[in-house]
Design an enzyme around this catalytic site. Structure first.
Site, short mmCIF file in Angstrom:
data_model
loop_
_atom_site.label_atom_id
_atom_site.label_comp_id
_atom_site.label_asym_id
_atom_site.label_seq_id
_atom_site.Cartn_x
_atom_site.Cartn_y
_atom_site.Cartn_z
NE ARG A 146 5.65 -6.31 -4.63
CZ ARG A 146 5.78 -7.55 -5.10
NH1 ARG A 146 6.23 -7.77 -6.33
NH2 ARG A 146 5.45 -8.61 -4.35
NE ARG B 57 -5.39 3.05 -4.34
CZ ARG B 57 -4.82 3.73 -3.36
NH1 ARG B 57 -5.09 5.02 -3.20
NH2 ARG B 57 -3.97 3.16 -2.51
#
Length: 306
Positions: free
Chosen positions: A146, A128
């Protein structure tokens, strides 16, 4: 009265759980609570982008298993990470008042999105965010990012990325707002459905726990995030698809204004729909149907294939 909370080991997860515990104990003076720390698959696998390993459900499955087994009473989640459909036997017992909904850009060199040098490397593992970044700046290079909030900030400050994008709520909750270079406006970066809100999950038949949790329920927040998540559900999407939504509740009539977005991963195709109403489920469904009529399913099918 006693409640046991399942929580992930990250600093943010612990903070969120402890915030809920503290807020509950202010409402129920005779309530005692304890935490059970559970390391999920999402916490263990840090070398691959989330969409490749199963999406954000990897952060919730083990906690939900503990709930269903009866070893814990509650689990606190960032609502944006919680799949839109509860497993059989579980429910969202309460949704407290929402915090910051915007995403934040962080840059060691104090770059904003507008002045990042051409071909700058921006860190995010969110499709997104990546899609909307590329829609605004097609020259950017998106690189997977991450780890917990502290790890991501460290990587940004070490210069591994020219900028990174993080959810503003997590930064403000941890007192790290000073690192924000730019709060991305909603017309540039629409949030994930449910972003900024917490969800306290429990067993659907646990009436005592549900009664205790009801003290923290915020009705306008529940209405807004229900509309957002219904938009996502109407598109058949999970947490890892490039879908964004934001709803606001205003006025004595509790009118809900919802904007939803579906994007191709390269940011070249953007479908944005908006509407208002008083019924969050119906509003979310309606806008999902409008997005589908404009070709959203084709975009999402291409995402699934890539």
């Amino acid at each position: 009265m006693k409640l046991i909370f399942a929580t992930r080991p990250s600093t943010l997860a612990r903070w969120q759980t402890q915030w809920v515990i503290s807020a509950l104990q202010e409402k129920h003076l005779d309530l005692t609570c304890e935490e059970k720390i559970i390391t999920t698959q999402g916490d263990k696998i840090l070398d691959k982008p989330l969409p490749e390993i199963g999406g954000k459900g990897l952060f919730t499955q083990e906690l939900e298993s503990e709930l269903l087994s009866g070893t814990v009473h509650c689990a606190v989640h960032s609502l944006k990470d919680l799949p839109v459909e509860n497993p059989a036997g579980l429910t969202v017992g309460c949704i407290p008042a929402r915090a910051e909904v915007r995403d934040a850009l962080i840059s060691k060199n104090s770059y904003t999105l507008e002045i990042l040098p051409p071909a700058s490397v921006v860190g995010t593992s969110s499709l997104r965010r990546a899609a909307q970044l590329l829609s605004a700046r097609s020259d950017l290079t998106i690189k997977s990012l991450r780890g917990n909030v502290d790890t991501r900030l460290r990587k940004a400050m070490e210069g591994q990325y020219d900028a990174i994008i993080l959810a503003g709520a997590g930064l403000t909750r941890l007192g790290l707002g000073k690192h924000v270079t730019q709060w991305l406006p909603l017309d540039v970066m629409l949030p994930a459905p449910g972003q900024g809100a917490l969800a306290v999950q429990c067993r659907a038949d646990d009436d005592e726990t549900l009664s205790l949790l009801s003290a923290l329920e915020d009705i306008p927040t529940r209405a807004a995030v229900t509309a957002e998540r219904q938009f996502l559900l109407g598109l058949g999407g999970g947490c890892a698809v490039p879908v964004a939504a934001y709803a606001a509740v205003s006025g004595q009539q509790s009118a809900i204004s919802l904007t939803g977005l579906v994007a191709s991963t390269d940011g070249k195709q953007i479908i944005k729909v908006s509407g208002s109403g008083n019924e969050p489920v119906e509003l979310g469904k309606q806008l999902a149907e409008e997005a589908i009529a404009q070709g959203a399913n084709k975009i999402l099918a291409l995402t699934a294939e890539s």
